[in-house]
Design a protein around this motif. Sequence first.
Motif, mmCIF file in Angstrom:
data_model
loop_
_atom_site.group_PDB
_atom_site.id
_atom_site.type_symbol
_atom_site.label_atom_id
_atom_site.label_comp_id
_atom_site.label_asym_id
_atom_site.label_seq_id
_atom_site.Cartn_x
_atom_site.Cartn_y
_atom_site.Cartn_z
ATOM 1 N N CYS A 204 31.118 43.452 32.143
ATOM 2 C CA CYS A 204 32.510 43.233 32.552
ATOM 3 C C CYS A 204 32.749 43.783 33.965
ATOM 4 O O CYS A 204 32.479 44.957 34.240
ATOM 5 C CB CYS A 204 33.466 43.900 31.571
ATOM 6 N N GLY B 158 41.567 39.934 34.989
ATOM 7 C CA GLY B 158 41.673 41.358 34.705
ATOM 8 C C GLY B 158 42.800 41.754 33.788
ATOM 9 O O GLY B 158 42.889 42.912 33.374
ATOM 10 N N ALA C 292 44.163 50.564 29.231
ATOM 11 C CA ALA C 292 44.127 49.123 29.490
ATOM 12 C C ALA C 292 43.484 48.385 28.318
ATOM 13 O O ALA C 292 42.747 48.976 27.518
ATOM 14 C CB ALA C 292 43.343 48.849 30.768
ATOM 15 N N HIS D 115 35.584 44.312 35.436
ATOM 16 C CA HIS D 115 36.816 45.077 35.548
ATOM 17 C C HIS D 115 36.606 46.506 35.035
ATOM 18 O O HIS D 115 35.898 46.708 34.041
ATOM 19 C CB HIS D 115 37.936 44.395 34.757
ATOM 20 N N ARG E 2 39.353 41.761 28.559
ATOM 21 C CA ARG E 2 40.087 41.297 29.733
ATOM 22 C C ARG E 2 39.953 39.797 29.942
ATOM 23 O O ARG E 2 38.921 39.191 29.635
ATOM 24 C CB ARG E 2 39.566 41.996 30.986
ATOM 25 N N ALA F 211 45.252 41.249 30.185
ATOM 26 C CA ALA F 211 44.920 41.198 28.757
ATOM 27 C C ALA F 211 44.423 39.800 28.384
ATOM 28 O O ALA F 211 44.965 38.796 28.851
ATOM 29 C CB ALA F 211 46.140 41.567 27.922
#
Length: 306
Positions: free
Chosen positions: A208, A224, A216, A210, A220, A226
Amino acid sequence: MTLISPAARDALQLWLDGQRALAGASENTITAYRGDVAEFLAFMTEHHGAPQGLAALERIGVADMRAWMAHMRGMGLSARSLARKLSAVKSFYRWLAEREGFEPTAVLSTRAPKFRRKLPRPLAEDAAKKVIETVEHQSQEPWVAARDVAVVTLLYGCGLRISEALGLRGADAPLGRSLRITGKGGKERVVPVLDAARSAVDAYLDLCPHPKEPAAPLFRGVRGGALSPRIIQKVMARTRAQLGLPSTATPHALRHSFATHLLSAGGDLRAIQELLGHASLSTTQAYTAVDTARLMETYDRAHPRA
């Protein structure tokens, strides 16, 4: 709610507040309850030709209930939907009767229309495994493919709802031997995490792009933010088309598959209820009917009638 008397409107709001605070009802449930009961109260206003205050609501009789149900069916409402509305009205009346001190027999004794409950439509064990194997081929971006595999593995391997899987946060990773999940109505449960699910999430996190932030979302979207449930639904749609599976092969079907396969392997019904986070055992018992239906299908194939 202009057709509802101020007293009835206030009572409805108090009941909804109690359902939210004490019963832990979700906002979707609260919205459905509000619509169902408000619609009932509005009908009674039109039926009697005047706004129904609390004293008038106490006098609702069997004939009034029959008129309401006939009106609903006349509008094309299905038996299943009417049964849901009646359940909301009964729940409201139980609370109102206890608060105001009257006997709600006419409302509570009203029988819900009979309907045939839809059985869950799980995938066969080999089909569920093929889904997980095929999902990764739906994206050319390695980290996106790993993300999608991780999500569907959690749905099938832990029996999570899609909202529960996508509700995980960065602080939940790396996954341990179990996960504490907050499900419908704020009900908490602990579910074991299989090695395959843990490995799938680790593989996703390794790729990933991000940053992993405790508050958070764990999963993602490309930009980036949800991850949307709709993305996973589309991935499943492409996967089932590739595998020739029916339209019932949805993300939620993986949760059904988790429960059905556990039951087939000798899992205890009460334990499965806890793992799924069902408030009522009767909901979990639907999987017993599924298991029996599959057993009979196998029997019929093995012993064809002449």
